[in-house]
Design a protein around this motif. Structure first.
Motif, PDB file in Angstrom:
ATOM      1  N   GLY A   1       0.775  -1.223   0.000  1.00 18.02           N
ATOM      2  CA  GLY A   1       0.000   0.000   0.000  1.00 18.02           C
ATOM      3  C   GLY A   1       0.808   1.275   0.000  1.00 18.02           C
ATOM      4  O   GLY A   1       0.265   2.359   0.113  1.00 18.02           O
ATOM      5  N   ASP A   2       2.123   1.164  -0.117  1.00 14.78           N
ATOM      6  CA  ASP A   2       2.951   2.373  -0.130  1.00 14.78           C
ATOM      7  C   ASP A   2       2.784   3.140  -1.440  1.00 14.78           C
ATOM      8  O   ASP A   2       2.582   2.545  -2.500  1.00 14.78           O
ATOM      9  CB  ASP A   2       4.426   2.014   0.036  1.00 14.78           C
ATOM     10  N   PRO A   3       2.914   4.468  -1.398  1.00 13.81           N
ATOM     11  CA  PRO A   3       2.851   5.274  -2.629  1.00 13.81           C
ATOM     12  C   PRO A   3       4.164   5.178  -3.393  1.00 13.81           C
ATOM     13  O   PRO A   3       5.139   4.591  -2.921  1.00 13.81           O
ATOM     14  CB  PRO A   3       2.613   6.684  -2.088  1.00 13.81           C
ATOM     15  N   PRO A   4       4.252   5.770  -4.581  1.00  4.90           N
ATOM     16  CA  PRO A   4       5.490   5.721  -5.373  1.00  4.90           C
ATOM     17  C   PRO A   4       6.683   6.292  -4.611  1.00  4.90           C
ATOM     18  O   PRO A   4       6.561   7.291  -3.904  1.00  4.90           O
ATOM     19  CB  PRO A   4       5.162   6.574  -6.602  1.00  4.90           C
ATOM     20  N   GLY A   5       7.830   5.653  -4.780  1.00  2.43           N
ATOM     21  CA  GLY A   5       9.048   6.118  -4.132  1.00  2.43           C
ATOM     22  C   GLY A   5      10.166   5.108  -4.323  1.00  2.43           C
ATOM     23  O   GLY A   5       9.934   3.976  -4.767  1.00  2.43           O
ATOM     24  N   PRO A   6      11.397   5.479  -4.004  1.00  2.65           N
ATOM     25  CA  PRO A   6      12.553   4.615  -4.206  1.00  2.65           C
ATOM     26  C   PRO A   6      12.457   3.225  -3.580  1.00  2.65           C
ATOM     27  O   PRO A   6      12.985   2.260  -4.164  1.00  2.65           O
ATOM     28  CB  PRO A   6      13.703   5.427  -3.591  1.00  2.65           C
ATOM     29  N   PRO A   7      11.813   3.036  -2.403  1.00  2.00           N
ATOM     30  CA  PRO A   7      11.778   1.684  -1.818  1.00  2.00           C
ATOM     31  C   PRO A   7      11.176   0.613  -2.729  1.00  2.00           C
ATOM     32  O   PRO A   7      11.507  -0.571  -2.576  1.00  2.00           O
ATOM     33  CB  PRO A   7      10.940   1.879  -0.545  1.00  2.00           C
ATOM     34  N   TRP A   8      10.335   1.023  -3.672  1.00  2.00           N
ATOM     35  CA  TRP A   8       9.742   0.028  -4.565  1.00  2.00           C
ATOM     36  C   TRP A   8      10.793  -0.655  -5.439  1.00  2.00           C
ATOM     37  O   TRP A   8      10.585  -1.778  -5.905  1.00  2.00           O
ATOM     38  CB  TRP A   8       8.660   0.672  -5.446  1.00  2.00           C
ATOM     39  N   ALA A   9      11.923  -0.031  -5.659  1.00  2.00           N
ATOM     40  CA  ALA A   9      12.978  -0.641  -6.465  1.00  2.00           C
ATOM     41  C   ALA A   9      13.588  -1.860  -5.773  1.00  2.00           C
ATOM     42  O   ALA A   9      14.272  -2.668  -6.413  1.00  2.00           O
ATOM     43  CB  ALA A   9      14.064   0.377  -6.786  1.00  2.00           C
ATOM     44  N   MET A  10      13.336  -1.999  -4.472  1.00  2.00           N
ATOM     45  CA  MET A  10      13.848  -3.148  -3.733  1.00  2.00           C
ATOM     46  C   MET A  10      12.916  -4.360  -3.829  1.00  2.00           C
ATOM     47  O   MET A  10      13.249  -5.441  -3.343  1.00  2.00           O
ATOM     48  CB  MET A  10      14.043  -2.780  -2.258  1.00  2.00           C
ATOM     49  N   ARG A  11      11.759  -4.178  -4.417  1.00  2.00           N
ATOM     50  CA  ARG A  11      10.809  -5.279  -4.598  1.00  2.00           C
ATOM     51  C   ARG A  11      10.972  -5.878  -5.997  1.00  2.00           C
ATOM     52  O   ARG A  11      11.358  -5.195  -6.933  1.00  2.00           O
ATOM     53  CB  ARG A  11       9.370  -4.769  -4.456  1.00  2.00           C
ATOM     54  N   TYR A  12      10.676  -7.187  -6.115  1.00  2.00           N
ATOM     55  CA  TYR A  12      10.740  -7.879  -7.420  1.00  2.00           C
ATOM     56  C   TYR A  12      12.103  -7.636  -8.084  1.00  2.00           C
ATOM     57  O   TYR A  12      12.192  -7.249  -9.244  1.00  2.00           O
ATOM     58  CB  TYR A  12       9.608  -7.412  -8.343  1.00  2.00           C
ATOM     59  N   ARG A  13      13.169  -7.860  -7.336  1.00  2.00           N
ATOM     60  CA  ARG A  13      14.498  -7.446  -7.789  1.00  2.00           C
ATOM     61  C   ARG A  13      15.053  -8.336  -8.900  1.00  2.00           C
ATOM     62  O   ARG A  13      14.750  -9.524  -8.987  1.00  2.00           O
ATOM     63  CB  ARG A  13      15.465  -7.425  -6.609  1.00  2.00           C
ATOM     64  N   ASN A  14      15.903  -7.719  -9.732  1.00  2.00           N
ATOM     65  CA  ASN A  14      16.651  -8.445 -10.757  1.00  2.00           C
ATOM     66  C   ASN A  14      17.788  -9.223 -10.088  1.00  2.00           C
ATOM     67  O   ASN A  14      18.194  -8.900  -8.979  1.00  2.00           O
ATOM     68  CB  ASN A  14      17.278  -7.471 -11.757  1.00  2.00           C
ATOM     69  N   PRO A  15      18.345 -10.233 -10.789  1.00  2.00           N
ATOM     70  CA  PRO A  15      19.586 -10.844 -10.298  1.00  2.00           C
ATOM     71  C   PRO A  15      20.637  -9.753 -10.095  1.00  2.00           C
ATOM     72  O   PRO A  15      20.833  -8.910 -10.973  1.00  2.00           O
ATOM     73  CB  PRO A  15      19.981 -11.798 -11.432  1.00  2.00           C
ATOM     74  N   SER A  16      21.307  -9.756  -8.951  1.00  2.00           N
ATOM     75  CA  SER A  16      22.162  -8.625  -8.599  1.00  2.00           C
ATOM     76  C   SER A  16      23.615  -8.764  -9.050  1.00  2.00           C
ATOM     77  O   SER A  16      24.306  -7.762  -9.217  1.00  2.00           O
ATOM     78  CB  SER A  16      22.137  -8.412  -7.078  1.00  2.00           C
ATOM     79  N   GLN A  17      24.096  -9.982  -9.253  1.00  2.00           N
ATOM     80  CA  GLN A  17      25.473 -10.201  -9.658  1.00  2.00           C
ATOM     81  C   GLN A  17      25.545 -10.555 -11.141  1.00  2.00           C
ATOM     82  O   GLN A  17      24.625 -11.169 -11.686  1.00  2.00           O
ATOM     83  CB  GLN A  17      26.110 -11.311  -8.827  1.00  2.00           C
ATOM     84  N   GLU A  18      26.635 -10.191 -11.787  1.00  7.84           N
ATOM     85  CA  GLU A  18      26.755 -10.381 -13.234  1.00  7.84           C
ATOM     86  C   GLU A  18      26.586 -11.848 -13.646  1.00  7.84           C
ATOM     87  O   GLU A  18      25.826 -12.157 -14.564  1.00  7.84           O
ATOM     88  CB  GLU A  18      28.101  -9.850 -13.709  1.00  7.84           C
ATOM     89  N   GLU A  19      27.303 -12.753 -12.990  1.00  3.30           N
ATOM     90  CA  GLU A  19      27.198 -14.168 -13.354  1.00  3.30           C
ATOM     91  C   GLU A  19      25.808 -14.714 -13.069  1.00  3.30           C
ATOM     92  O   GLU A  19      25.300 -15.558 -13.800  1.00  3.30           O
ATOM     93  CB  GLU A  19      28.268 -14.989 -12.626  1.00  3.30           C
ATOM     94  N   GLU A  20      25.191 -14.214 -12.015  1.00  8.91           N
ATOM     95  CA  GLU A  20      23.816 -14.601 -11.697  1.00  8.91           C
ATOM     96  C   GLU A  20      22.869 -14.132 -12.800  1.00  8.91           C
ATOM     97  O   GLU A  20      21.947 -14.863 -13.200  1.00  8.91           O
ATOM     98  CB  GLU A  20      23.416 -13.990 -10.360  1.00  8.91           C
TER      99      GLU A  20
END
Length: 209
Positions: A1-20
């Motif tokens: 229920g949070d409004p738009p903002g930077p914390p949403w980028a932490m949800r549904y994250r992409n693989p974080s490491q290059e080999e991953e």
């Protein structure tokens, strides 16, 4: 229920490491060809001193929806314009059967919504997003990567997957030493590497094989 903002980028994250990220391409495709070609291109560029970054490979549809939403609302010019954009986002979420619990309208008003969306888009590093891309992106199926290569050498030598070699002269003061802004280099990679550069989206490369 949070409004738009930077914390949403932490949800549904992409693989974080290059080999991953490269392994995710192989897993979702069931084929190593695309990942192998991207890995080879990156290594050849790095071996010649370029700065190379694989920013994204496989992406969830939920993340794509949020990225488009942040980009869309960040461009709103008035309260009425923003509210129309929010309705468009709500309709898409329902149509695409997504369970993304974002509250697109900020309780602080339309300007707070737009400002939150701008900060959110900046966190995603979104430079371009469309409804069509959010609905059916090549990132969802492992057919695209966001690849950035800077500080290319003045003389760049590349060998294609077929074994063909080519030398690029980037020594001119007018030559871009940015992979995504070098037309001749892009065209050669498209013809010889099984790739397609989406010109409107700075880092985006798709697989054509």
């Amino acid at each position: 229920g949070d409004p738009p903002g930077p914390p949403w980028a932490m949800r549904y994250r992409n693989p974080s490491q290059e080999e991953e990220a490269l392994a995710a391409l192989e897993t979702i495709r069931g084929d190593a060809s695309f990942a192998r070609r991207i890995r080879s291109l990156m290594q050849q560029l790095r071996d010649q001193g370029a700065e190379v970054y694989l920013n994204s490979s496989v992406r969830s549809r939920e993340r794509g929806y949020l990225m488009w939403g942040a980009f869309l609302l960040s461009r709103a010019s008035s309260k009425a314009d923003l509210e129309a954009r929010v309705e468009r986002l709500r309709a898409a979420r329902s149509e695409w059967a997504l369970s993304v619990p974002i509250r697109w309208l900020h309780p602080g008003g339309w300007e707070a919504t737009r400002d939150g969306a701008r900060a959110m888009a900046d966190t995603y590093e979104v430079v371009f997003a469309t409804e069509e891309g959010a609905r059916a992106s090549d990132h969802y199926t492992g057919k695209a990567v966001d690849l950035v290569a800077l500080a290319l050498p003045e003389r760049l030598e590349l060998r294609s997957p077929r074994g063909d070699s080519y030398s690029f002269d980037l020594s001119s003061l007018t030559a871009s030493r940015d992979l995504s802004l070098s037309p001749d280099l892009i065209e050669w990679l498209e013809l010889n590497w099984g790739l397609n550069k989406l010109r409107a989206d700075y880092p985006h490369w798709s697989d054509t094989e």
